[in-house]
Motif scaffolding. Structure first.
Motif, PDB file in Angstrom:
ATOM      1  N   ALA A 149       0.830  -1.212   0.000  1.00 55.80           N
ATOM      2  CA  ALA A 149       0.000   0.000   0.000  1.00 55.80           C
ATOM      3  C   ALA A 149       0.858   1.253   0.000  1.00 55.80           C
ATOM      4  O   ALA A 149       0.603   2.198  -0.757  1.00 55.80           O
ATOM      5  CB  ALA A 149      -0.927  -0.017   1.210  1.00 55.80           C
TER       6      ALA A 149
ATOM      7  N   PHE B 296       0.742   4.135  -2.953  1.00 57.58           N
ATOM      8  CA  PHE B 296       0.292   5.503  -2.688  1.00 57.58           C
ATOM      9  C   PHE B 296       1.370   6.515  -3.108  1.00 57.58           C
ATOM     10  O   PHE B 296       1.064   7.562  -3.692  1.00 57.58           O
ATOM     11  CB  PHE B 296      -0.043   5.674  -1.205  1.00 57.58           C
TER      12      PHE B 296
ATOM     13  N   LYS C 193      -4.340   3.962  -6.317  1.00 56.28           N
ATOM     14  CA  LYS C 193      -4.833   4.200  -4.962  1.00 56.28           C
ATOM     15  C   LYS C 193      -5.910   3.199  -4.577  1.00 56.28           C
ATOM     16  O   LYS C 193      -5.953   2.727  -3.431  1.00 56.28           O
ATOM     17  CB  LYS C 193      -5.352   5.636  -4.831  1.00 56.28           C
ATOM     18  N   GLU C 194      -6.787   2.862  -5.520  1.00 56.42           N
ATOM     19  CA  GLU C 194      -7.818   1.859  -5.243  1.00 56.42           C
ATOM     20  C   GLU C 194      -7.189   0.495  -4.994  1.00 56.42           C
ATOM     21  O   GLU C 194      -7.570  -0.225  -4.061  1.00 56.42           O
ATOM     22  CB  GLU C 194      -8.795   1.787  -6.422  1.00 56.42           C
TER      23      GLU C 194
ATOM     24  N   THR D 221      -5.407   0.486  -1.541  1.00 55.03           N
ATOM     25  CA  THR D 221      -6.314   0.458  -0.394  1.00 55.03           C
ATOM     26  C   THR D 221      -6.940  -0.910  -0.201  1.00 55.03           C
ATOM     27  O   THR D 221      -6.973  -1.452   0.915  1.00 55.03           O
ATOM     28  CB  THR D 221      -7.416   1.513  -0.567  1.00 55.03           C
ATOM     29  N   VAL D 222      -7.416  -1.502  -1.285  1.00 54.27           N
ATOM     30  CA  VAL D 222      -8.170  -2.752  -1.172  1.00 54.27           C
ATOM     31  C   VAL D 222      -7.257  -3.969  -1.076  1.00 54.27           C
ATOM     32  O   VAL D 222      -7.415  -4.817  -0.194  1.00 54.27           O
ATOM     33  CB  VAL D 222      -9.139  -2.909  -2.360  1.00 54.27           C
TER      34      VAL D 222
ATOM     35  N   LEU E  44      -3.711  -3.041   1.627  1.00 57.30           N
ATOM     36  CA  LEU E  44      -3.947  -2.575   2.995  1.00 57.30           C
ATOM     37  C   LEU E  44      -5.062  -3.401   3.640  1.00 57.30           C
ATOM     38  O   LEU E  44      -4.822  -4.156   4.584  1.00 57.30           O
ATOM     39  CB  LEU E  44      -4.304  -1.087   2.979  1.00 57.30           C
ATOM     40  N   TYR E  45      -6.257  -3.279   3.099  1.00 55.92           N
ATOM     41  CA  TYR E  45      -7.379  -4.066   3.617  1.00 55.92           C
ATOM     42  C   TYR E  45      -7.106  -5.562   3.492  1.00 55.92           C
ATOM     43  O   TYR E  45      -7.356  -6.340   4.426  1.00 55.92           O
ATOM     44  CB  TYR E  45      -8.653  -3.680   2.854  1.00 55.92           C
TER      45      TYR E  45
ATOM     46  N   THR F 105     -13.380  -5.549  -3.698  1.00 52.30           N
ATOM     47  CA  THR F 105     -13.311  -5.815  -2.260  1.00 52.30           C
ATOM     48  C   THR F 105     -13.803  -7.215  -1.922  1.00 52.30           C
ATOM     49  O   THR F 105     -13.194  -7.933  -1.117  1.00 52.30           O
ATOM     50  CB  THR F 105     -14.143  -4.773  -1.486  1.00 52.30           C
TER      51      THR F 105
END
Length: 462
Positions: free
Chosen positions: A173, A177, A279-280, A283-284, A287-288, A341
């Motif tokens: 992530a 970023f 970025k999407e 994040t998904v 990170l998530y 997701t």
């Protein structure tokens, strides 16, 4: 530099804040996890967003092979000293600093290599990063084992795993970023600078170098005989316990995570093809997805405790393969964030669940007398076939498309389930060995004896 002797004692909860080995292990785990995605997931995303052909992206998966082949040069790292630094820092710390500095320099090389004009140089830099990072893993694991007794191995392994996960998040992530805002060159330069975390920890770490025992040659036995004892006897012992079923067991271990290695290389190009931005994806997926994977690992441990090894092995084999249908579903639909997701949730949870189950299964197959060598064999076998075949994944996608490709990877689960039913109940338990005597053979804070297989990182965690 030798060890400073330490008395064996029980682990206390206040050691978490008082014992500096904890924070040092956290930093070293971070340094170990940081380079991995920079030559795997993050690297393939960089290639995909540079519009490199999907077939070439598949072939570049081979640059990470040193992670599966590190057992070939691990004995040299364990025996040889780094010139000059070895005398000043001790063998382990000197190798840590050397490999960490080499990783940082190679990341700088990757930072200044443009995929569109210097693709070969970028790939060479990635291979060097993988080689140096794999070597770093060898010496960090050696330091961890030498630094702690059996009472402290669990907490150091858990701390190493936490640091490793933080490194994955940073290189996944974090790098994405940074790349989205400042470009890939800046992202890789910052990752190179972050290797200082591990270098500082290595310089501050105590020199826990276990002295190598000098074994006198037995009269009438050659060095070839000694090599036979070290290499062949663990294999002979396995065959003696399992007989011809050993071949089925080895095939089961080799195929169990094969779908993950095949699909993992093509996941990043899929995100790019569908139209998700950096970025999407960061994040998904980076990170998530990491935390979903951790939850899957805990679920695997819970299932092992409640259901037992064989039922959980069957469940893990099914989930590991069936979860790839989520990527087939994702690739056949619109590029919506909720769909990404859902697919990542299924894939990461099931993949980590299966990874923990595989660790438990491979560990159950080993004999106490040969635990380290036999576990090294199994842990190399589960990864190597998948990484060798993964290079062809780009050609398969180019020929049949993403949806059919991910359906194909899930079908590998059919022979895996059949092998589980055939040989999954085989027990690796042997008659317990006589307990080792304590005394002058104890080294530092670690009692001599068979090295327990490491559970610091689940197989296939990327």
């Amino acid at each position: 530099m030798g060890n400073q002797p330490q008395a064996l004692r029980r682990f206390r909860l206040r050691d978490i804040v008082e014992d500096r080995r904890i924070i040092l292990m956290l930093a070293l785990g971070f340094s170990s996890g940081l380079p991995l995605l920079l030559v795997l997931g993050t690297f393939t995303l960089r290639l995909a967003f540079s519009d490199i052909d999907v077939r070439a992206i598949g072939l570049f998966s081979y640059v990470a092979l040193p992670y599966s082949l590190k057992f070939l040069w691990a004995p040299a790292i364990d025996r040889l000293n780094v010139p000059v630094l070895g005398a000043r820092l001790g063998r382990r710390r000197a190798w840590m600093v050397t490999t960490q500095a080499a990783v940082a320099l190679c990341l700088v090389l990757m930072a200044f290599s443009d995929p569109k004009t210097n693709l070969a140089l970028l790939g060479f830099g990635a291979f060097l990063v993988a080689f140096c990072a794999a070597s770093q893993d060898v010496v960090i694991d050696g330091w961890r084992i030498d630094a702690a007794g059996s009472d402290f191995q669990g907490i150091l392994a858990a701390t190493s795993n936490l640091g490793y996960r933080l490194g994955l998040i940073t290189a996944g992530a974090g790098a994405l970023f940074i790349a989205a805002s400042g470009g890939w060159m800046l992202a890789y330069l910052i990752m190179a600078a972050l290797m200082l975390v591990g270098m500082v920890a290595a310089l501050l770490a105590p020199a826990f170098d276990a002295p190598r025992a000098i074994v006198a040659d037995t009269p009438g036995h050659s060095r070839l005989w000694s090599m036979r004892r070290a290499v062949l006897e663990p294999l002979i012992e396995l065959h003696g316990r399992f007989g011809n079923a050993l071949w089925g067991i080895l095939l089961l271990v080799a195929l169990f995570r094969l779908p993950d290695f095949l699909s993992g290389v093509m996941a990043s190009p899929l995100y790019r093809t569908l139209g998700f931005d950096l970025k999407e994806i960061a994040t998904v997926t980076k990170l998530y997805g990491i935390w979903v994977g951790i939850a899957g690992g805990f679920a695997g441990g819970w299932a092992l405790a409640r259901l037992g090894l064989f039922p959980t092995l069957l469940l893990g084999a099914f989930l590991a393969a069936a979860s790839h249908l989520a990527f087939a579903w994702l690739s056949a639909g619109a590029p919506e964030l909720w769909r990404l997701t859902v697919a990542i949730s299924i894939e990461n949870f099931c993949g980590s669940f299966a990874g923990i189950v595989l660790i438990a299964y491979m560990s159950s197959l080993t004999s106490p007398a040969y635990a380290a060598t036999q576990y090294a064999l199994f842990s190399s076998l589960y990864a190597l076939p998948g990484k060798l075949i993964a290079g062809a994944s780009g050609f398969i996608v180019a020929a049949i498309g993403y949806p059919a490709f991910f359906v194909l990877t899930s079908l590998v689960g059919i022979p895996v389930l059949a092998l589980c039913l055939a040989v999954g109940r085989r027990s690796g338990k042997t008659v317990p060995e006589a307990p080792l005597a304590s005394g002058p053979n104890a080294v530092g804070n670690r009692a001599t004896g068979a090295e327990l297989p490491s559970t610091a990182r689940a197989p296939g965690a990327v």
